[in-house]
Design a protein around this motif. Structure first.
Motif: not given
Length: 74
Positions: A60-65, A69-73
């Motif tokens: 559960r992280s904020s999306p990067g540039l 988000p890491y959740q997709i990976l």
């Protein structure tokens, strides 16, 4: 506007080889990475490397540039 920014950001600059040599020669040998570590640092990054690194990140992280988000990976 974003395209112009990133094209400028990632364009090549001239590098003076003599300046690089002087800079590298100033690093004491005690502070230099071993040949094994140097090789690991300059090896190409693979997709598997990215997946392994993403496993160490919170799901559960904020999306990067890039907006992902890491959740997709996972």
């Amino acid at each position: 506007m974003a395209r112009t920014f990133y094209c400028s950001l990632y364009s090549q600059d001239h590098i003076d080889p003599n300046s690089v040599s002087l800079l590298l020669d100033a690093i004491p040998s005690s502070a230099r990475a071993s040949p094994r570590i140097q090789s690991a640092m300059t090896a190409p990054i693979s997709f598997v490397d990215l997946l392994e690194a993403s496993k160490r990140c919170p799901r559960r992280s904020s999306p990067g540039l890039d907006g992902l988000p890491y959740q997709i990976l996972h």
